[in-house]
Design a protein around this motif. Structure first.
Motif, short mmCIF file in Angstrom:
data_model
loop_
_atom_site.label_atom_id
_atom_site.label_comp_id
_atom_site.label_asym_id
_atom_site.label_seq_id
_atom_site.Cartn_x
_atom_site.Cartn_y
_atom_site.Cartn_z
N PHE A 154 0.86 -1.17 0.01
CA PHE A 154 0.17 -0.04 -0.05
C PHE A 154 1.04 1.26 0.04
N ASP A 155 0.36 2.19 -0.79
CA ASP A 155 1.41 3.29 -0.76
C ASP A 155 0.73 4.65 0.02
N PHE A 156 1.75 4.61 0.98
CA PHE A 156 1.62 5.91 2.04
C PHE A 156 2.67 6.40 2.49
N GLY A 157 3.62 6.65 1.37
CA GLY A 157 4.81 7.64 1.56
C GLY A 157 6.13 7.15 1.85
N VAL A 158 6.28 5.72 1.63
CA VAL A 158 7.68 5.24 1.84
C VAL A 158 8.37 5.22 0.18
N SER A 159 9.39 6.06 0.36
CA SER A 159 10.41 6.11 -0.91
C SER A 159 11.38 5.43 -0.85
N ASP A 160 11.72 4.58 -2.06
CA ASP A 160 12.96 3.60 -1.94
C ASP A 160 13.49 3.48 -3.50
N ASN A 161 14.74 4.14 -3.93
CA ASN A 161 15.32 3.75 -5.20
C ASN A 161 16.69 3.16 -4.89
N ILE A 162 16.85 2.22 -3.75
CA ILE A 162 18.19 1.81 -3.39
C ILE A 162 17.99 0.17 -3.60
N LYS A 163 19.09 -0.33 -4.41
CA LYS A 163 19.35 -1.82 -4.79
C LYS A 163 19.65 -2.29 -3.44
N PRO A 164 19.22 -3.67 -3.39
CA PRO A 164 19.56 -4.72 -2.37
C PRO A 164 21.14 -4.83 -2.47
N VAL A 165 21.96 -5.12 -1.47
CA VAL A 165 23.23 -5.18 -1.15
C VAL A 165 23.40 -6.81 -1.02
N ILE A 166 24.35 -7.33 -1.68
CA ILE A 166 24.58 -8.77 -1.78
C ILE A 166 26.25 -8.87 -1.05
N GLU A 167 26.19 -9.55 0.16
CA GLU A 167 27.68 -9.57 0.92
C GLU A 167 28.30 -10.81 0.73
N LYS A 168 27.57 -11.92 0.65
CA LYS A 168 28.22 -13.21 0.79
C LYS A 168 27.42 -14.50 0.12
N LEU A 169 28.13 -15.23 -0.38
CA LEU A 169 27.57 -16.45 -1.16
C LEU A 169 27.83 -17.71 -0.06
N ALA A 170 26.92 -18.71 0.30
CA ALA A 170 27.13 -19.72 0.74
C ALA A 170 26.74 -21.12 0.00
N ILE A 171 27.74 -22.16 0.04
CA ILE A 171 27.18 -23.40 -0.78
C ILE A 171 27.42 -24.51 0.15
N TYR A 172 26.12 -25.50 0.48
CA TYR A 172 26.05 -26.22 1.07
C TYR A 172 25.82 -27.51 0.60
N PRO A 173 26.61 -28.66 1.08
CA PRO A 173 26.48 -29.99 1.07
C PRO A 173 25.20 -30.54 1.44
N VAL A 174 24.17 -31.09 0.55
CA VAL A 174 23.07 -31.69 1.07
C VAL A 174 23.08 -32.87 2.00
N PHE A 194 22.34 -23.38 -2.42
CA PHE A 194 22.90 -22.45 -2.08
C PHE A 194 22.25 -21.50 -1.05
N GLY A 195 23.00 -20.35 -0.48
CA GLY A 195 22.76 -19.52 0.51
C GLY A 195 23.07 -18.05 0.16
N ILE A 196 22.52 -17.03 0.60
CA ILE A 196 22.68 -15.72 0.32
C ILE A 196 22.90 -14.92 1.53
N LYS A 197 23.82 -13.96 1.67
CA LYS A 197 23.67 -13.02 2.91
C LYS A 197 23.46 -11.66 2.26
N SER A 198 22.53 -10.79 2.71
CA SER A 198 22.16 -9.64 2.01
C SER A 198 21.37 -8.53 2.87
N PHE A 199 21.39 -7.37 2.39
CA PHE A 199 20.36 -6.66 3.36
C PHE A 199 19.91 -5.34 2.20
N ASP A 200 18.86 -5.01 2.65
CA ASP A 200 18.36 -3.53 1.58
C ASP A 200 18.24 -2.31 2.65
N ARG A 201 18.04 -1.38 1.91
CA ARG A 201 18.03 -0.15 2.60
C ARG A 201 16.87 0.90 2.11
#
Length: 576
Positions: free
Chosen positions: A177-197, A237-244
């Protein structure tokens, strides 16, 4: 009939007879709940300890007392006050089929405050949940309903705001719902993880997870040179990331994650809606061991067998891929926020054909516990029942014990390991090595930290010579006793003090082990409303001339009981 009363009567009538027909898909259905510039410190679906965040956290400029308004026309259907959790919270229901929640409030508007205070005195309880009649508190969009605060388990002044579907109480993403949050920042990817199943998988020749810090920025990320990846067998796979968000430095979670292997989608995660009873699946969604060890979240792009989180979409083989083909594969992990800003991590994986005879550890003596049924374990002085649905995957169960310390009444029982998450609590029964005469009722099971320096009490009861508890995590356990009563200490006054110039008095209550169970405050022989600030261990009594006489001497009596029924009592006079 005044204009305000008339308007509220009309809105109530429309609710009761179902005349409103708001378009639930209208992005302008809700306005901002605050009158100050909108800035977020937390978003919907954000990764938290043991749960996904069910709303958005709105900054209140570092202070309490900001005006909170109804974001859409509606009526109050629930009011709750608790020492932890949401603290003081209001719940409004709207004709659109949605409800909204406003939590960690400092106070409600006077008419609601008076109503809830009366309910607390009638029930003789600070902690309370009430469901007012529909016509009791009706508001138009933009009406003042409360003031922002820091109550409950809040870590600082802010407003926790939710939008829920009224029929299911499922929280939905408010940013649809649009009530005033502005955002043009792309997510940041920090780390890749690879896991044996499984134990046959080899990642660069080893049967263990690999983590790689990635390079890049502005939406384009890659694995740095010198980090070639070769996989034989099943892997995820796994991913460490964040958004602002704009106007905020806080790190938030991404809205969606997509895994593509050779341009084919094998996994998608979209955080639109979830139910509260599935929120704990976060412990399967993230790399739980990394979270405990490093206090950081890596989100998996594959699904464990008993992970039933509803936000997963388009999964092929649960996002797990067999790289035993000797071919090179292009991997894309695409992250997006709810405003459409995207970032992509691109890298290659060289598949490897496994050797015909692979040497693997002998696990024939390990106790397998399947995830899809209940499991039992018995040893000397211990019984364990892990109910069906508790495990996210089949485990090779581990158990050992060691001698306890002088303050323990049992050995230390090492139940599997703390890094394996559980969705449900398990039943743990331990037989004590000694039952001291006269304090049998004070005995309890405690969970110990790995270094044995911290103790967490568990609600324990006697069953056929064993103490039984229901821990929610694996780890180290033993039996001890709690015979020490809570500690009561006044803050800034003594018995006989003149408090005439003050608006409140404060008392600190603490307990060293089993925790506070209840407190009973009386002023002049009558039950008095003391607010419990649990995170600061403080009771607050606000002087009310409607309930005690001014310019008079008063008697305060307070009894505090812990969860093993040890009691302390404070008695003292004060003038107000």
């Amino acid at each position: 009939m005044t204009l305000m009363i008339l308007s509220r009567f009309l809105i109530t009538s429309l609710f009761l007879f179902g005349i409103f027909n708001d378009d639930s898909k209208d992005r302008t259905l809700f306005i901002s709940p605050v009158k100050i510039p909108l800035a977020l410190s937390g978003n919907f679906g954000e990764l938290r300890s043991d749960h996904f965040h069910s709303g958005i956290d709105i900054k209140t400029q570092g202070v309490t007392g900001k005006e909170i308004v109804a974001t859409s026309a509606g009526y109050v259907y629930r009011i709750s006050i608790s020492p932890g959790g949401f603290g003081r919270a209001l719940y409004l229901r709207h004709p659109s089929g949605y409800s909204t929640v406003y939590a960690h409030l400092e106070r409600f508007i006077p008419e609601i405050e008076e109503y809830i205070t009366q309910q607390q005195y009638e029930k003789k309880s600070f902690t309370i949940t009430v469901f007012p009649p529909q016509e009791k508190f009706v508001f138009q969009q933009g009406d003042l309903i409360a003031y922002s605060g820091n109550s409950g388990s809040s870590g600082g002044p802010h407003l926790h705001y939710e939008i829920r579907k009224s029929n299911s109480e499922n929280p939905v993403n408010p940013l649809h719902f649009d009530f005033g949050v502005s955002d043009n920042i792309k997510p940041v990817i920090e780390k890749l993880a690879i896991y044996p199943v499984n134990r046959h998988t080899l990642i660069n020749g080893q049967n263990k997870a690999r983590k790689i810090n990635v390079a890049g920025g502005n939406g384009n990320y890659h694995v740095p040179s010198g980090n070639e990846i070769t996989i034989s067998g099943l892997a995820g796979f796994g991913i460490k990331s964040f958004d602002r968000f704009n106007d905020s430095h806080n790190k938030c979670s991404v809205y969606s994650i997509e895994l593509k292997i050779d341009s084919v989608t094998h996994f998608r995660y979209i955080m639109d809606e979830f139910s509260f009873n599935e929120s704990k699946y976060i412990n399967s969604h993230v790399d739980y061991e990394t979270y405990l060890k490093e206090n950081s979240f890596i989100e998996k792009t594959y699904i464990l067998p008993n992970d039933k989180l509803s936000v997963y979409k388009d999964a092929i083989d649960r996002g797990i891929y067999d790289f035993s083909d000797g071919k090179k594969h292009l991997i894309e992990i695409i992250l997006a926020d709810i405003h459409g800003n995207e970032s992509t991590l691109l890298f290659n994986v060289q598949g490897s054909i496994p050797e015909e005879k692979m040497t693997t550890p002998d696990d024939s003596n390990q106790l397998k516990m399947p995830y899809n049924r209940s499991n039992r374990f018995r040893a000397e002085n211990i019984n364990i029942l892990i109910p069906a649905g508790s495990l996210y995957d089949t485990i090779a169960f581990e158990y050992s014990r060691e001698s306890g310390s002088s303050w323990m009444y049992s050995d230390i029982h090492n139940v599997h390991n703390v890094y394996t998450p559980l969705h449900k609590a398990f039943t743990l029964s331990i037989k004590p090595s000694l039952i001291p005469a006269g304090i049998e009722s004070k005995m309890l099971i405690v969970q110990l930290s790995n270094d044995l320096k911290r103790r967490s009490a568990l609600n324990s009861k006697w069953t056929e010579g064993y103490l039984t508890a229901e821990p929610s995590v694996f780890g180290k356990f033993c039996i001890t006793v709690d015979t020490v009563p809570p500690v009561i200490s006044t803050i800034g006054f003594r018995p006989g003090s003149d408090l005439s110039g003050r608006s409140e008095l404060r008392i600190r209550i603490t307990d060293d082990l089993s925790g506070i169970k209840s407190y009973e405050p009386f002023v002049d022989g009558k039950w008095a409303l003391f607010e419990y600030d649990q995170k600061n261990n403080v009771l607050i009594y606000r002087f009310d001339p409607k309930r005690i006489a001014k310019n008079s001497d008063h008697l305060l009596e307070l009894t505090v009981t812990d969860n093993k029924d040890n009691q302390s009592t404070y008695t003292g006079n004060f003038k107000w």
